[in-house]
Motif scaffolding. Structure first.
Motif, PDB file in Angstrom:
ATOM      1  N   CYS A  29      -1.399   3.417  -0.605  1.00  0.00           N
ATOM      2  CA  CYS A  29      -1.238   2.880   0.754  1.00  0.00           C
ATOM      3  C   CYS A  29      -0.968   4.012   1.745  1.00  0.00           C
ATOM      4  CB  CYS A  29      -0.082   1.887   0.781  1.00  0.00           C
ATOM      5  SG  CYS A  29       0.228   1.149   2.397  1.00  0.00           S
ATOM      6  N   SER A  30      -1.625   3.934   2.897  1.00  0.00           N
ATOM      7  CA  SER A  30      -1.381   4.938   3.940  1.00  0.00           C
ATOM      8  C   SER A  30      -0.314   4.485   4.939  1.00  0.00           C
ATOM      9  CB  SER A  30      -2.681   5.268   4.680  1.00  0.00           C
ATOM     10  OG  SER A  30      -3.135   4.141   5.386  1.00  0.00           O
ATOM     11  N   ILE A  31       0.254   3.323   4.731  1.00  0.00           N
ATOM     12  CA  ILE A  31       1.364   2.747   5.492  1.00  0.00           C
ATOM     13  C   ILE A  31       0.959   2.268   6.894  1.00  0.00           C
ATOM     14  CG2 ILE A  31       3.687   3.084   6.418  1.00  0.00           C
ATOM     15  CD1 ILE A  31       4.167   5.022   4.069  1.00  0.00           C
ATOM     16  N   THR A  32       0.240   3.096   7.647  1.00  0.00           N
ATOM     17  CA  THR A  32      -0.151   2.700   9.003  1.00  0.00           C
ATOM     18  C   THR A  32      -1.300   1.697   8.942  1.00  0.00           C
ATOM     19  OG1 THR A  32       0.493   4.847   9.849  1.00  0.00           O
ATOM     20  CG2 THR A  32      -0.945   3.525  11.244  1.00  0.00           C
ATOM     21  N   ALA A  33      -1.067   0.531   9.505  1.00  0.00           N
ATOM     22  CA  ALA A  33      -2.073  -0.539   9.474  1.00  0.00           C
ATOM     23  C   ALA A  33      -3.132  -0.302  10.536  1.00  0.00           C
ATOM     24  CB  ALA A  33      -1.398  -1.882   9.690  1.00  0.00           C
ATOM     25  N   THR A  34      -4.381  -0.412  10.135  1.00  0.00           N
ATOM     26  CA  THR A  34      -5.504  -0.235  11.049  1.00  0.00           C
ATOM     27  C   THR A  34      -6.421  -1.458  11.053  1.00  0.00           C
ATOM     28  OG1 THR A  34      -6.769   0.846   9.306  1.00  0.00           O
ATOM     29  CG2 THR A  34      -5.520   2.272  10.795  1.00  0.00           C
ATOM     30  N   GLU A  35      -6.149  -2.423  10.170  1.00  0.00           N
ATOM     31  CA  GLU A  35      -7.023  -3.579  10.040  1.00  0.00           C
ATOM     32  C   GLU A  35      -6.217  -4.865   9.998  1.00  0.00           C
ATOM     33  OE1 GLU A  35      -9.536  -3.082   6.628  1.00  0.00           O
ATOM     34  OE2 GLU A  35     -10.506  -1.317   7.494  1.00  0.00           O
ATOM     35  N   ASP A  36      -6.911  -5.952  10.321  1.00  0.00           N
ATOM     36  CA  ASP A  36      -6.312  -7.281  10.209  1.00  0.00           C
ATOM     37  C   ASP A  36      -6.649  -7.837   8.838  1.00  0.00           C
ATOM     38  OD1 ASP A  36      -5.421  -7.498  13.004  1.00  0.00           O
ATOM     39  OD2 ASP A  36      -7.556  -7.474  13.448  1.00  0.00           O
ATOM     40  N   ASP A  37      -5.674  -8.437   8.183  1.00  0.00           N
ATOM     41  CA  ASP A  37      -5.888  -9.003   6.846  1.00  0.00           C
ATOM     42  C   ASP A  37      -5.432 -10.458   6.849  1.00  0.00           C
ATOM     43  OD1 ASP A  37      -6.469  -8.979   4.033  1.00  0.00           O
ATOM     44  OD2 ASP A  37      -4.311  -8.887   3.676  1.00  0.00           O
ATOM     45  N   HIS A  38      -6.326 -11.336   6.424  1.00  0.00           N
ATOM     46  CA  HIS A  38      -5.978 -12.752   6.316  1.00  0.00           C
ATOM     47  C   HIS A  38      -5.224 -12.980   5.012  1.00  0.00           C
ATOM     48  CE1 HIS A  38      -9.220 -13.052   9.279  1.00  0.00           C
ATOM     49  NE2 HIS A  38      -8.684 -14.208   9.632  1.00  0.00           N
ATOM     50  N   ILE A  39      -4.106 -13.655   5.067  1.00  0.00           N
ATOM     51  CA  ILE A  39      -3.358 -13.999   3.860  1.00  0.00           C
ATOM     52  C   ILE A  39      -4.210 -14.951   3.023  1.00  0.00           C
ATOM     53  CG2 ILE A  39      -1.284 -15.139   2.975  1.00  0.00           C
ATOM     54  CD1 ILE A  39       0.108 -14.114   5.582  1.00  0.00           C
ATOM     55  N   ILE A  40      -4.663 -16.017   3.630  1.00  0.00           N
ATOM     56  CA  ILE A  40      -5.685 -16.873   3.012  1.00  0.00           C
ATOM     57  C   ILE A  40      -7.001 -16.374   3.587  1.00  0.00           C
ATOM     58  CG2 ILE A  40      -6.623 -19.201   2.779  1.00  0.00           C
ATOM     59  CD1 ILE A  40      -3.727 -20.218   3.249  1.00  0.00           C
ATOM     60  N   PRO A  41      -7.879 -15.812   2.754  1.00  0.00           N
ATOM     61  CA  PRO A  41      -9.097 -15.193   3.262  1.00  0.00           C
ATOM     62  C   PRO A  41      -9.936 -16.140   4.122  1.00  0.00           C
ATOM     63  CG  PRO A  41      -8.815 -14.687   0.941  1.00  0.00           C
ATOM     64  CD  PRO A  41      -7.783 -15.717   1.293  1.00  0.00           C
ATOM     65  N   PHE A  42     -10.585 -15.554   5.108  1.00  0.00           N
ATOM     66  CA  PHE A  42     -11.485 -16.306   5.978  1.00  0.00           C
ATOM     67  C   PHE A  42     -12.523 -17.042   5.140  1.00  0.00           C
ATOM     68  CE2 PHE A  42     -15.219 -16.670   8.693  1.00  0.00           C
ATOM     69  CZ  PHE A  42     -14.676 -17.287   9.801  1.00  0.00           C
ATOM     70  N   SER A  43     -13.030 -16.372   4.097  1.00  0.00           N
ATOM     71  CA  SER A  43     -14.065 -16.971   3.246  1.00  0.00           C
ATOM     72  C   SER A  43     -13.559 -18.164   2.445  1.00  0.00           C
ATOM     73  CB  SER A  43     -14.637 -15.923   2.289  1.00  0.00           C
ATOM     74  OG  SER A  43     -13.622 -15.436   1.431  1.00  0.00           O
ATOM     75  N   HIS A  44     -12.234 -18.330   2.366  1.00  0.00           N
ATOM     76  CA  HIS A  44     -11.637 -19.463   1.650  1.00  0.00           C
ATOM     77  C   HIS A  44     -11.002 -20.462   2.611  1.00  0.00           C
ATOM     78  CE1 HIS A  44     -11.202 -16.930  -2.286  1.00  0.00           C
ATOM     79  NE2 HIS A  44     -12.435 -16.998  -1.831  1.00  0.00           N
ATOM     80  N   CYS A  57      -3.464  -1.390   5.936  1.00  0.00           N
ATOM     81  CA  CYS A  57      -4.237  -0.145   6.018  1.00  0.00           C
ATOM     82  C   CYS A  57      -5.615  -0.408   5.398  1.00  0.00           C
ATOM     83  CB  CYS A  57      -3.520   1.005   5.317  1.00  0.00           C
ATOM     84  SG  CYS A  57      -3.504   0.941   3.518  1.00  0.00           S
ATOM     85  N   LYS A  58      -6.564   0.417   5.735  1.00  0.00           N
ATOM     86  CA  LYS A  58      -7.938   0.245   5.250  1.00  0.00           C
ATOM     87  C   LYS A  58      -7.994   0.255   3.728  1.00  0.00           C
ATOM     88  CE  LYS A  58     -12.573   1.920   5.948  1.00  0.00           C
ATOM     89  NZ  LYS A  58     -13.327   1.614   7.142  1.00  0.00           N
ATOM     90  N   HIS A  59      -7.234   1.152   3.108  1.00  0.00           N
ATOM     91  CA  HIS A  59      -7.228   1.292   1.645  1.00  0.00           C
ATOM     92  C   HIS A  59      -6.777  -0.001   0.965  1.00  0.00           C
ATOM     93  CE1 HIS A  59      -6.520   3.014  -2.321  1.00  0.00           C
ATOM     94  NE2 HIS A  59      -5.326   2.447  -2.277  1.00  0.00           N
ATOM     95  N   CYS A  60      -5.634  -0.521   1.380  1.00  0.00           N
ATOM     96  CA  CYS A  60      -5.092  -1.732   0.738  1.00  0.00           C
ATOM     97  C   CYS A  60      -5.964  -2.952   1.020  1.00  0.00           C
ATOM     98  CB  CYS A  60      -3.662  -1.995   1.213  1.00  0.00           C
ATOM     99  SG  CYS A  60      -2.460  -0.810   0.576  1.00  0.00           S
ATOM    100  N   ASN A  61      -6.459  -3.048   2.233  1.00  0.00           N
ATOM    101  CA  ASN A  61      -7.304  -4.183   2.583  1.00  0.00           C
ATOM    102  C   ASN A  61      -8.576  -4.186   1.745  1.00  0.00           C
ATOM    103  OD1 ASN A  61      -7.793  -6.541   4.024  1.00  0.00           O
ATOM    104  ND2 ASN A  61      -8.750  -5.478   5.729  1.00  0.00           N
ATOM    105  N   ALA A  62      -9.158  -3.015   1.504  1.00  0.00           N
ATOM    106  CA  ALA A  62     -10.362  -2.918   0.670  1.00  0.00           C
ATOM    107  C   ALA A  62     -10.051  -3.243  -0.791  1.00  0.00           C
ATOM    108  CB  ALA A  62     -10.960  -1.525   0.777  1.00  0.00           C
ATOM    109  N   MET A  63      -8.882  -2.832  -1.273  1.00  0.00           N
ATOM    110  CA  MET A  63      -8.503  -3.114  -2.668  1.00  0.00           C
ATOM    111  C   MET A  63      -8.268  -4.605  -2.900  1.00  0.00           C
ATOM    112  SD  MET A  63      -5.971  -0.034  -3.833  1.00  0.00           S
ATOM    113  CE  MET A  63      -5.669  -0.807  -5.408  1.00  0.00           C
ATOM    114  N   ARG A  64      -7.738  -5.272  -1.906  1.00  0.00           N
ATOM    115  CA  ARG A  64      -7.381  -6.681  -2.051  1.00  0.00           C
ATOM    116  C   ARG A  64      -8.615  -7.567  -2.167  1.00  0.00           C
ATOM    117  NH1 ARG A  64      -5.415 -10.929   1.766  1.00  0.00           N
ATOM    118  NH2 ARG A  64      -4.192 -12.319   0.470  1.00  0.00           N
ATOM    119  N   GLN A  65      -9.634  -7.298  -1.417  1.00  0.00           N
ATOM    120  CA  GLN A  65     -10.862  -8.104  -1.360  1.00  0.00           C
ATOM    121  C   GLN A  65     -10.539  -9.545  -1.032  1.00  0.00           C
ATOM    122  OE1 GLN A  65     -12.918  -7.373  -5.021  1.00  0.00           O
ATOM    123  NE2 GLN A  65     -13.041  -5.196  -4.653  1.00  0.00           N
ATOM    124  N   ASP A  66     -11.344 -10.503  -1.503  1.00  0.00           N
ATOM    125  CA  ASP A  66     -11.091 -11.919  -1.267  1.00  0.00           C
ATOM    126  C   ASP A  66     -10.325 -12.462  -2.436  1.00  0.00           C
ATOM    127  OD1 ASP A  66     -12.149 -12.010   1.227  1.00  0.00           O
ATOM    128  OD2 ASP A  66     -14.007 -12.983   0.640  1.00  0.00           O
TER     129      ASP A  66
END
Length: 66
Positions: A29-44, A57-66
C-alpha cells in the motif's frame, strides 16, 4: 462494464467523512489514496454513495478487483 466517474461532490463528501488515506492497507500500500473504491462493487449493484465509497491507493484498488 462501463468505467464510471464519481460525482465530484460525492468524492468531496467521502474525503471529508473518511479522509484521503487508503482504507484497504494491503501489502504494498502506498497509503495516499488516489482512487475511489466501492465497498460493494459497482458491477455487483453498488451505488455511488458516501456510505459505499472509500478512497484507495491505485495498488490496493487494483489488487482488490471485484
Amino acid at each position: 462494464m462501463r468505467r464510471q466517474t464519481i460525482d465530484p461532490r460525492i468524492r468531496a463528501k467521502v474525503i471529508a467523512t473518511y479522509g484521503n488515506r487508503c482504507w484497504l492497507n494491503m501489502p504494498g500500500c502506498s497509503i495516499t489514496a488516489t482512487e475511489d473504491d466501492h465497498i460493494i462493487p459497482f458491477s455487483h449493484g453498488g451505488r455511488d454513495t458516501v456510505a459505499n465509497i472509500r478512497r484507495a491507493c491505485k495498488h490496493c484498488n487494483a489488487m482488490r478487483q471485484d
